[in-house]
Design an enzyme around this catalytic site. Structure first.
Site, short mmCIF file in Angstrom:
data_model
loop_
_atom_site.label_atom_id
_atom_site.label_comp_id
_atom_site.label_asym_id
_atom_site.label_seq_id
_atom_site.Cartn_x
_atom_site.Cartn_y
_atom_site.Cartn_z
CG HIS A 181 25.13 -41.91 -8.05
ND1 HIS A 181 25.52 -43.23 -7.99
CD2 HIS A 181 24.87 -41.54 -6.77
CE1 HIS A 181 25.48 -43.64 -6.73
NE2 HIS A 181 25.09 -42.64 -5.97
CE LYS A 226 7.56 -11.37 -9.17
NZ LYS A 226 8.76 -11.97 -8.61
CD1 TRP A 262 -0.55 -5.11 -4.48
CD2 TRP A 262 0.07 -6.25 -2.67
NE1 TRP A 262 -0.08 -6.33 -4.89
CE2 TRP A 262 0.31 -7.04 -3.81
CE3 TRP A 262 0.39 -6.77 -1.42
CZ2 TRP A 262 0.86 -8.32 -3.74
CZ3 TRP A 262 0.93 -8.04 -1.35
CH2 TRP A 262 1.17 -8.79 -2.50
CD GLU A 311 15.19 -16.82 -11.66
OE1 GLU A 311 14.18 -16.63 -12.33
OE2 GLU A 311 15.15 -17.17 -10.46
CG ASN A 319 1.70 0.53 4.00
OD1 ASN A 319 1.50 -0.68 3.88
ND2 ASN A 319 2.81 1.12 3.61
N GLY A 320 -0.38 -1.60 6.24
CA GLY A 320 0.07 -2.55 7.27
C GLY A 320 -1.03 -3.55 7.58
CD GLU A 362 14.99 -20.26 -5.20
OE1 GLU A 362 14.50 -21.12 -5.95
OE2 GLU A 362 14.70 -19.05 -5.29
CE LYS A 417 15.87 -17.21 -7.60
NZ LYS A 417 14.50 -17.10 -7.23
NE ARG A 469 4.54 1.76 -1.58
CZ ARG A 469 5.21 1.83 -0.43
NH1 ARG A 469 6.37 2.44 -0.39
NH2 ARG A 469 4.74 1.32 0.67
CB CYS A 477 -0.88 0.04 1.24
SG CYS A 477 -1.98 -1.36 1.36
C1 F6R Z 1 12.18 -17.81 -10.04
C2 F6R Z 1 10.82 -17.53 -10.37
C3 F6R Z 1 9.98 -18.59 -11.00
C4 F6R Z 1 8.67 -18.70 -10.23
C5 F6R Z 1 7.70 -19.65 -10.95
C6 F6R Z 1 6.44 -19.85 -10.15
O1 F6R Z 1 12.83 -16.71 -9.51
O2 F6R Z 1 10.36 -16.45 -10.14
O3 F6R Z 1 10.63 -19.82 -11.02
O4 F6R Z 1 8.97 -19.16 -8.96
O5 F6R Z 1 7.38 -19.12 -12.20
O6 F6R Z 1 5.79 -18.64 -9.94
P1 F6R Z 1 4.62 -18.51 -8.89
O7 F6R Z 1 5.22 -18.69 -7.53
O8 F6R Z 1 4.09 -17.14 -9.10
O9 F6R Z 1 3.63 -19.58 -9.19
#
Ligand code: F6R
Length: 617
Positions: free
Chosen positions: A513, A612, A84, A497, A110-111, A490, A494, A27, A2
């Site tokens: 293996h 995203k 939000w 990507e 906001n909170g 993970e 990271k 935001r 928010c």
């Molecule tokens: C990695 C990333 C993607 C998401 C994946 C699932 O940094 O952002 O691997 O984790 O696309 O996305 P959500 O969690 O939105 O279902």
């Protein structure tokens, strides 16, 4: 997250507020609203009384702007908000500002108000009428209840009553010369201007009007007039604080001075975790009403099925380890894109959990629909209120990391992991599998996670220096075991990507293996080697790759000097119970991938080929 802006001064506030809201758009938001004070001509022939006009809309600020076209009068005092959603869907009614029963008090917030349900009940008993599903709506009603002729004192009383987090700003039509604000764990700043003063959740909202700012601290209240700014402590004592000057550009202000949103979001993790724990872990007790399950239903579970994609699937894998260890309930994890096509078996007494930060991932949505068609009841864990997954699930547990703007998931991941910790602990308690002592010890450790993550972030420069040395390697292998395995996966995700370097995450014991054939002088191996029950095993795995001339970066527990015999570089995380190393060891790996990508000149916020929300198959 928010956003708030408020203005009182000589200028017409409408444009100032709308432009401020537009500055807060970055935001993320789902609705917006404004409350301004105008003369109440109808009830007051002498034109000395005022009334509050509230306009709000679900959707974009331009829709709000459109709805304001007919407001053809000036106002010099007003408040605005981008919402939000956290409590209640993103609808017009739930949008801020919210008002009291008389319509004389308008509030933006906001909170999260943790104890809003009990406050609401008290207020309803006293005759207050509520119209929204939000936690915020209790605030104007509380101010109405506490009104004794001083809006400031009412706010101070309110601040003592509420639990949770909040930047709160209120307008009272009986006091047309002042705006009152308060802060409890959510940011609130004052912009000190020449033709008036501002309150805002964030500097960019008012940077075009002033460069002089004052930060409000927790439990402080503030009164701004057009030519005066007064800050008070909780007991009403005046606090003197001088403004500081900001030289940031608007773009760097949006990132709070960080270089990128990804960096900002990595550093915001202690806050996102605290917000996600808020209301769920209270005085050592766990509350999971959102699960909508009785204790008997939990005790009767035969299995838990978790589905997710990408980073969320790594949170799911960690969740599996935790639930199986603390509650002894078998857990299966499957990536959504596989689950949806495999004609899955949906058993009786199986809890189905979908994890998705965006709540819009098409594969996860399809997997949910598939499971539902076979009778499954779905619990979603998501960061976005009102998202499609949230709407289509039977119950929802929200993470409160705030909107994530960088494409790469960081703060939403650690918020998901916190939910996994709390849920596994809750199940462990309900099933009776954890003793009272074990339960209390874990709770104590969980409470310290935000602080420990902060300590790791304070050491970010050390990771940067390591990244400066190793960023030219073309192959990275991330090794971990048990709780370290999802972290290894993970860490590798990271790195690939955002830096486009080939990276793999592996179970340490699997190296021999096959993957060990990759290892040579061009390889960096990142070992997740905290002091846990597989520590010795991991040492052997690292020894194997070191013998094949790989460069070793160890993520280890503070005080472990032994590890330095095996590693070229070592980064230490604070010590903890072994289950919690999952969340602690991922932080240096997020930083590592960030700094490596920056060294390679990559766009970390918008890596190539990625989106995203993945809403196409
Ligand atoms: C990695 C990333 C993607 C998401 C994946 C699932 O940094 O952002 O691997 O984790 O696309 O996305 P959500 O969690 O939105 O279902």
């Amino acid at each position: 997250m928010c956003g708030i802006i408020a203005y009182i001064g000589d200028k017409n506030c409408k444009d100032i507020i709308i432009n401020g809201l537009k500055r807060l758009e970055y935001r993320g938001y789902d609705s917006a609203g404004i409350a301004i004070l105008i003369p109440d001509n109808e009830s007051d022939k002498d034109n000395t009384r005022n009334k509050i006009v509230v306009l709000k809309q679900a959707g974009k600020i331009k829709d709000l702007e459109e709805s304001m076209k007919n407001l053809d009068f000036d106002s010099h005092i007003g408040i605005g908000h981008t919402r939000w959603a956290t409590h209640g869907a993103p609808t017009q009614i739930n949008a801020h500002p919210h008002t009291d029963c008389t319509g004389k008090i308008a509030v933006v917030h906001n909170g999260i108000i943790e104890n809003y349900a009990e406050i609401k009940e008290e207020l309803i008993k006293k005759g207050h009428k509520f119209i929204s599903e939000t936690d915020t709506e209790v605030l104007p009603h509380l101010l109405e209840e506490y009104n004794n002729g001083s809006p400031l004192e009412a706010m101070q009383k309110l601040l003592k009553k509420i639990k949770g987090s909040g930047a709160i700003v209120a307008l009272n039509s009986d006091f047309p010369d002042e705006i009152i604000g308060a802060r409890l764990a959510s940011p609130l700043i004052v912009g000190v201007g020449r033709d008036g003063n501002f309150l805002a959740s964030d500097i960019p909202a008012v940077l075009e009007h002033t460069r002089n700012f004052i930060i409000i601290n927790d439990f402080e209240t503030i009164r701004i007039k057009k030519d005066k700014v007064e800050i008070f402590d909780l007991d009403g004592k005046l606090i003197k604080r001088d403004p500081f000057k900001v030289n940031w550009s608007i773009t760097s202000a949006e990132k709070s001075g960080y270089e990128d949103f990804m960096q900002k979001e990595i550093f915001e993790q202690p806050f996102g975790i605290k917000e996600t724990m808020r209301g769920r872990l209270i005085d050592g007790d766990l509350l999971f009403e959102e699960l909508n399950m009785t204790e008997d239903q939990i005790r009767n579970l035969n299995k838990i099925q978790i589905i997710a994609c990408g980073t969320s699937s790594h949170a799911a894998m960690l969740g599996k380890q935790l639930i199986e260890r603390w509650a002894r309930i078998p857990v299966e994890v499957e990536v959504s894109s596989e689950y949806r096509y495999k004609n899955p078996i949906v058993e009786e007494n199986c809890l189905f959990i979908a994890i998705t930060q965006s709540g819009e991932t098409i594969d996860t949505l399809a997997a949910i629909r598939e499971a539902k068609s076979k009778g499954a009841k779905i619990v979603a864990i998501t960061n976005v209120v009102g998202s499609t997954v949230a709407r289509e699930s039977d119950s929802v547990i929200y993470t409160h990391a705030g909107p994530e703007i960088g494409v790469c998931a960081t703060k939403t991941f650690t918020a998901q992991i916190i939910v996994m910790y709390l849920m596994a602990l809750y199940f462990g308690k309900v099933t009776g599998n954890l003793s009272k002592d074990q339960y209390e010890k874990i709770v104590e450790e969980i409470k310290f996670i935000p602080n420990k993550i902060q300590l790791i972030l304070n050491d970010a420069e050390k990771i940067k220096k390591i990244a400066d040395h190793i960023y030219k390697y073309r192959t990275f292998l991330f090794l971990g075991r048990i709780f370290g395995l999802p972290v290894a996966l993970e860490g590798a995700l990271k790195l690939k990507e955002i830096s486009y370097i080939h990276a793999e995450g592996y179970a340490g014991g699997e190296m021999k293996h096959g993957p060990i054939a990759l290892t040579d002088t061009n390889t960096t191996v990142v070992g997740i080697v905290p002091k846990d029950f597989v520590y010795e095993k991991m040492l052997s795995n690292i020894e194997e790759v070191k013998a094949r001339h790989a460069t070793i970066l160890a993520i280890a527990t503070e005080g472990d000097t032994e590890i330095q015999k095996y590693s070229n570089y070592t980064f230490y995380v604070p010590s903890s119970i072994e289950e919690l190393y999952g969340i602690l060891t991922i932080i240096p790996l997020q930083l590592l991938s960030y700094y490596i990508a920056k060294n390679l000149g990559r766009n970390v916020d918008q890596p190539r080929n990625l989106a995203k929300s993945v809403t196409v198959e």
